[in-house]
Write a protein that holds these residues in place. Structure first.
Motif, PDB file in Angstrom:
ATOM      1  N   LEU A   1      13.030   0.303   0.568  1.00 49.35           N
ATOM      2  CA  LEU A   1      12.482   1.738   0.166  1.00 49.35           C
ATOM      3  C   LEU A   1      12.106   2.676   1.213  1.00 49.35           C
ATOM      4  N   GLU A   2      12.197   3.854   0.642  1.00 51.94           N
ATOM      5  CA  GLU A   2      11.271   4.765   1.470  1.00 51.94           C
ATOM      6  C   GLU A   2       9.711   4.804   1.270  1.00 51.94           C
ATOM      7  N   PRO A   3       9.030   5.503   2.157  1.00 54.47           N
ATOM      8  CA  PRO A   3       7.695   5.405   1.992  1.00 54.47           C
ATOM      9  C   PRO A   3       7.402   5.550   0.716  1.00 54.47           C
ATOM     10  N   THR A   4       6.277   4.498   0.542  1.00 54.96           N
ATOM     11  CA  THR A   4       6.093   4.449  -0.945  1.00 54.96           C
ATOM     12  C   THR A   4       4.971   5.415  -1.413  1.00 54.96           C
ATOM     13  N   ARG A   5       4.786   5.913  -2.780  1.00 57.55           N
ATOM     14  CA  ARG A   5       4.116   6.786  -3.081  1.00 57.55           C
ATOM     15  C   ARG A   5       4.046   6.190  -4.721  1.00 57.55           C
ATOM     16  N   LYS A   6       2.971   7.038  -5.394  1.00 54.25           N
ATOM     17  CA  LYS A   6       2.733   6.589  -6.728  1.00 54.25           C
ATOM     18  C   LYS A   6       3.938   6.557  -7.589  1.00 54.25           C
ATOM     19  N   HIS A   7       5.069   7.420  -7.424  1.00 47.03           N
ATOM     20  CA  HIS A   7       6.102   7.031  -8.604  1.00 47.03           C
ATOM     21  C   HIS A   7       7.165   6.036  -7.914  1.00 47.03           C
ATOM     22  N   SER A   8       6.602   5.145  -6.816  1.00 48.79           N
ATOM     23  CA  SER A   8       7.565   4.348  -6.379  1.00 48.79           C
ATOM     24  C   SER A   8       7.227   3.022  -7.175  1.00 48.79           C
ATOM     25  N   GLU A   9       6.192   2.968  -7.962  1.00 54.49           N
ATOM     26  CA  GLU A   9       5.818   1.787  -8.777  1.00 54.49           C
ATOM     27  C   GLU A   9       6.942   1.550  -9.892  1.00 54.49           C
ATOM     28  N   GLY A  10       7.258   0.227 -10.247  1.00 51.54           N
ATOM     29  CA  GLY A  10       8.023   0.202 -11.247  1.00 51.54           C
ATOM     30  C   GLY A  10       8.692  -1.209 -11.187  1.00 51.54           C
ATOM     31  N   THR A  11       9.784  -1.451 -11.984  1.00 51.78           N
ATOM     32  CA  THR A  11      10.550  -3.014 -11.795  1.00 51.78           C
ATOM     33  C   THR A  11      11.889  -2.478 -11.187  1.00 51.78           C
ATOM     34  N   TYR A  12      12.342  -3.113  -9.997  1.00 48.92           N
ATOM     35  CA  TYR A  12      13.492  -2.792  -9.346  1.00 48.92           C
ATOM     36  C   TYR A  12      14.663  -3.840  -9.629  1.00 48.92           C
ATOM     37  N   VAL A  13      15.598  -3.510 -10.129  1.00 53.09           N
ATOM     38  CA  VAL A  13      16.532  -4.627 -10.869  1.00 53.09           C
ATOM     39  C   VAL A  13      17.897  -4.599  -9.717  1.00 53.09           C
ATOM     40  N   CYS A  14      18.062  -5.750  -9.202  1.00 53.87           N
ATOM     41  CA  CYS A  14      19.292  -5.904  -8.497  1.00 53.87           C
ATOM     42  C   CYS A  14      20.095  -6.928  -9.372  1.00 53.87           C
TER      43      CYS A  14
ATOM     44  N   GLY B   1       0.791  -1.185   0.024  1.00 57.02           N
ATOM     45  CA  GLY B   1      -0.035   0.057   0.061  1.00 57.02           C
ATOM     46  C   GLY B   1       0.783   1.348   0.032  1.00 57.02           C
ATOM     47  N   PHE B   2       0.321   2.373  -0.022  1.00 60.13           N
ATOM     48  CA  PHE B   2       0.988   3.737   0.335  1.00 60.13           C
ATOM     49  C   PHE B   2       1.519   3.685   1.481  1.00 60.13           C
ATOM     50  N   LEU B   3       2.582   4.537   1.553  1.00 59.81           N
ATOM     51  CA  LEU B   3       3.290   5.029   2.641  1.00 59.81           C
ATOM     52  C   LEU B   3       4.049   3.685   3.403  1.00 59.81           C
ATOM     53  N   LYS B   4       4.135   2.618   2.539  1.00 58.49           N
ATOM     54  CA  LYS B   4       4.754   1.552   3.211  1.00 58.49           C
ATOM     55  C   LYS B   4       6.147   1.698   3.013  1.00 58.49           C
ATOM     56  N   GLU B   5       7.282   0.889   3.838  1.00 59.65           N
ATOM     57  CA  GLU B   5       8.525   0.849   3.515  1.00 59.65           C
ATOM     58  C   GLU B   5       9.007  -0.672   3.447  1.00 59.65           C
ATOM     59  N   PRO B   6       8.631  -1.231   2.238  1.00 54.30           N
ATOM     60  CA  PRO B   6       9.044  -2.621   1.938  1.00 54.30           C
ATOM     61  C   PRO B   6      10.637  -2.858   1.636  1.00 54.30           C
TER      62      PRO B   6
END
Length: 436
Positions: A256-269, A192-197
């Motif tokens: 991650l920092e608190p999630t917002r709309k711009h946090s969506e995407g594919t993270y590549v390690c 959800g929004f404002l989470k820190e996964p």
């Protein structure tokens, strides 16, 4: 009947043995991966050629193979292409959970991109051949990619790369060892929004102090943004989100920092230990459940021909797509609701936090035959396992006749009062005129 003590003793130990067997094998009878000697695998072979325009074209060939665990010199357990994984400082099994029926195995050839170098462990050669083995948990618990190093009995003529792969026959046994693993226990994340996964990324190499480079990037709308990088050779890091001290132990997880709309995407390690480069894509999506409400209570009382605007509100949901429907069904009637076709919808409203709201409403002008109907608003959204339903019951009554009678009676009295007051004055006026 008295049961002998010896028999009770035997029954007790038999029961204990049964319980122990369930614990070891699992209630469903599956074995831990460490006890599995082999796994069926799909070997995705490839054949590359240069076309008339000078471009490389690849044909993928799916071949049956076996991933077998053992030691150097073991024979193949099945008449198929066998990748025998022998012991090394990288133990693939320690990172896996579940049993063989929960794993999907795929093996591919790996190109070093023209880099020719000797892997820094005993027995490695410059002409080693590389493969990748990817194991996926069917329920999405993890994805692990292992780099398998195979040393041919003799050097292959020419450079072994995608234009000239080492040939592999249908019943070949290739002795390999795991040189490096890269894994994630968060193959996909929905929050959800404002989470820190924390996006999990872990790696291991079969020798000490490797020349490793760790990077995190975000792919979004066709753009790639570097979030973090670290080089063990220079000891320098850029960005944030990863604790540098944990990288030496193989932990490259990203917070991650608190999630917002711009946090969506594919993270590549990605982890690079030349000539190997391993990475995992971790798609992250945001999801918020709608809050559903009606503008009336559980029971709505109305008078015949009275108007009422009924509003169903779905608020603060994400992503955008939501479905709001109004239904009604008679008391004791068919459980299949009747869809109301005169429903109107507001436009989507976006809030500052990026969530949305939507209203669905209609105007109700009931008759007596509508009394007892159940009206339901049903809201569906991808964040909901089942739709949310809000309902009310309609009670319809006729207008109160007592008030009508009072009004008529009052009108008659008023007219009588007026007549009693005005008539004498009118008659007196007529007499006065006659006297003159």
């Amino acid at each position: 009947m008295i049961v002998p003590r010896t028999r009770i003793h035997n029954m007790f130990w038999t029961f204990c043995g049964f319980i122990l067997a369930l614990v070891c094998l699992g209630v469903n009878g599956s074995q831990p991966l460490r006890d599995v000697q082999w796994l069926p695998c799909q070997f995705v072979d490839e054949k590359v050629h240069i076309n008339e325009e000078g471009h490389a074209e690849t044909k993928y060939i799916h071949r049956e193979s076996v991933l077998q665990f053992g030691k150097d010199g073991d024979s193949a357990l099945h008449p198929a292409i066998t990748f025998l994984v022998t012991g090394s400082k990288v133990d693939m099994g320690r990172y896996l959970e579940g049993s063989e029926d929960t794993l999907q195995c795929e093996i591919r050839r790996y190109s070093t991109g023209g880099i020719v170098m000797r892997w820094p462990v005993a027995g490695a050669q410059e002409y080693d051949v590389w493969f990748t083995c990817t194991l996926r948990h069917t329920q999405g618990l993890f994805v692990i990619t292992s780099f398998l190093r195979h040393t041919p009995a003799a050097p292959v003529q020419g450079q072994v790369d995608f234009l000239q792969w080492m040939s592999v026959s249908d019943r070949d046994l290739l002795t390999t060892s795991a040189a490096m693993v890269v894994l994630t226990r968060t193959p996909s994340v929905e929050v959800g929004f404002l989470k820190e996964p924390e996006l999990h990324c872990q790696f291991a190499v079969d020798h000490k102090l490797p020349n490793a480079t760790v990077e995190w990037r975000l792919q979004r709308h066709g753009e790639r943004t570097k979030l973090f990088s670290y080089s063990s050779r220079t000891g320098k890091s850029e960005g944030r989100g990863v604790t540098v001290k944990t990288i030496a132990g193989g932990n490259a997880s990203f917070k991650l920092e608190p999630t917002r709309k711009h946090s969506e995407g594919t993270y590549v390690c990605s982890v690079m230990v030349p000539p190997l480069f391993g990475s995992h894509d971790i798609p992250l999506s945001l999801s918020e459940q709608p809050r559903v409400s009606l503008n009336v209570g559980s029971t709505l009382s109305m008078v015949v021909d009275q108007d009422q605007k009924l509003i169903c509100e779905a608020e603060n949901y994400y992503p955008l797509d939501v479905n709001i429907e109004w239904y009604r069904e008679p008391h004791g009637g068919s459980p299949t609701p009747l869809f109301l076709k005169n429903v109107l919808y507001s436009s989507h409203r976006i809030h500052q936090d990026g969530t949305y709201s939507l209203s669905a409403f209609f105007y109700l002008q009931p008759g007596l035959e509508d009394s007892g109907y159940k009206y339901t608003c049903r809201v569906s959204h991808k964040s909901l396992l089942t739709p949310v339903r809000k309902s009310f019951y309609l009670v319809v009554t006729e207008p109160d006749s007592t008030m009508w009678y009072i009004a008529v009676f009052g009108f008659i009295i008023a007219m009588l009062v007026i007549l009693c007051y005005m008539l004498p004055q009118f008659l007196a006026g007529r007499r006065s005129k006659k006297m003159f």
